[in-house]
Design an enzyme around this catalytic site. Structure first.
Site, PDB file in Angstrom:
ATOM      1  N   ASN A  78       0.849  -1.195   0.000  1.00 31.37           N
ATOM      2  CA  ASN A  78       0.000   0.000   0.000  1.00 31.37           C
ATOM      3  C   ASN A  78       0.878   1.236   0.000  1.00 31.37           C
ATOM      4  OD1 ASN A  78      -2.501  -1.375   0.308  1.00 31.37           O
ATOM      5  ND2 ASN A  78      -2.012  -1.705   2.445  1.00 31.37           N
ATOM      6  N   HIS A 108      22.011  12.503   4.252  1.00 30.23           N
ATOM      7  CA  HIS A 108      22.935  13.561   3.852  1.00 30.23           C
ATOM      8  C   HIS A 108      23.904  13.799   5.002  1.00 30.23           C
ATOM      9  CE1 HIS A 108      20.415  14.634   0.396  1.00 30.23           C
ATOM     10  NE2 HIS A 108      19.412  14.304   1.193  1.00 30.23           N
ATOM     11  N   ALA A 156       2.010   1.374  14.186  1.00 30.18           N
ATOM     12  CA  ALA A 156       1.703   2.525  13.335  1.00 30.18           C
ATOM     13  C   ALA A 156       2.368   3.787  13.861  1.00 30.18           C
ATOM     14  CB  ALA A 156       0.192   2.725  13.258  1.00 30.18           C
ATOM     15  N   LYS A 176      11.009   1.320  20.071  1.00 24.33           N
ATOM     16  CA  LYS A 176      11.642   0.496  21.118  1.00 24.33           C
ATOM     17  C   LYS A 176      10.816  -0.769  21.286  1.00 24.33           C
ATOM     18  CE  LYS A 176      14.537   3.748  22.563  1.00 24.33           C
ATOM     19  NZ  LYS A 176      15.795   3.816  21.942  1.00 24.33           N
ATOM     20  N   ARG A 179       7.036  -5.698  23.463  1.00 26.68           N
ATOM     21  CA  ARG A 179       6.696  -7.058  23.885  1.00 26.68           C
ATOM     22  C   ARG A 179       7.109  -8.053  22.808  1.00 26.68           C
ATOM     23  NH1 ARG A 179       1.516  -7.683  26.045  1.00 26.68           N
ATOM     24  NH2 ARG A 179       1.546  -5.488  26.474  1.00 26.68           N
TER      25      ARG A 179
END
Length: 186
Positions: A78, A108, A156, A176, A179
């Site tokens: 997507n 850069h 997300a 991070k 679980r």
């Protein structure tokens, strides 16, 4: 919809008086040249869902397309943006993506200024690898170099700036571990 002018030959198609039919052009394309603006707008409205779907499922590549390796990919994508300017991007089987994900190898040199900074881009060393079964939620950005392990999940909106272990869920900016896939906390 399209108004077709009568011609004397059954297979000839009229062309615009200002633009003659190209010998390699199909009769359909030649016919489109004669269409009125409203007719073209109606045709565009009919075609837009198909064009949008096709556009959504094609990766947008900034850099060398041959550096994107999706030959083992098995699931449609997507609206994925892939930057291959500073490395290769490998997407293995069963990986899937939410909307607006970015895999970015390019960077850069921040120590430079102005146009020198714009042109100070490494050619290699910032590869991104997504192992089998990786899921990137909508709006995920991955900055190379990064290796995302098998079956890992990136929540997300997360920003991946380092490797992600297999079977691990990561979230945040920067991402991070939160679980393991088996549900246990870290």
């Amino acid at each position: 919809m399209l108004s077709i002018q009568k011609t004397t030959t059954p297979h000839s198609v009229p062309t615009s008086p200002t633009q003659p039919k190209n010998e390699n052009e199909s009769d359909f394309l030649a016919l489109l040249r004669t269409a009125k603006k409203k007719e073209l707008q109606a045709l565009a409205k009919l075609l837009m869902p198909f064009i949008a779907d096709l556009e959504l499922r094609q990766p947008k590549i900034w850099g060398e397309p041959s550096r994107l390796h999706m030959d083992r990919a098995t699931i449609s994508i997507n609206d994925l943006l892939v930057n291959t300017r500073s490395g290769n991007v490998t997407i293995k089987e069963d990986c899937f993506f939410g909307h607006r994900c970015m895999l970015l190898t390019g960077t850069h040199d921040y120590r430079e200024t102005g146009l020198k900074r714009l042109k100070a881009v490494p050619d290699t060393g910032r590869d991104i690898i997504l192992e089998k079964g990786v899921w990137l939620g909508s709006g995920v950005t991955v900055l190379g170099p990064a290796h995302i392990g098998e079956n890992a999940v990136v929540a997300a909106g997360s920003l991946v700036t380092q490797d992600v272990p297999a079977n691990t869920i990561v979230a945040g900016r920067p991402a991070k571990p939160v679980r393991k896939i088996d549900g246990s906390k870290l």
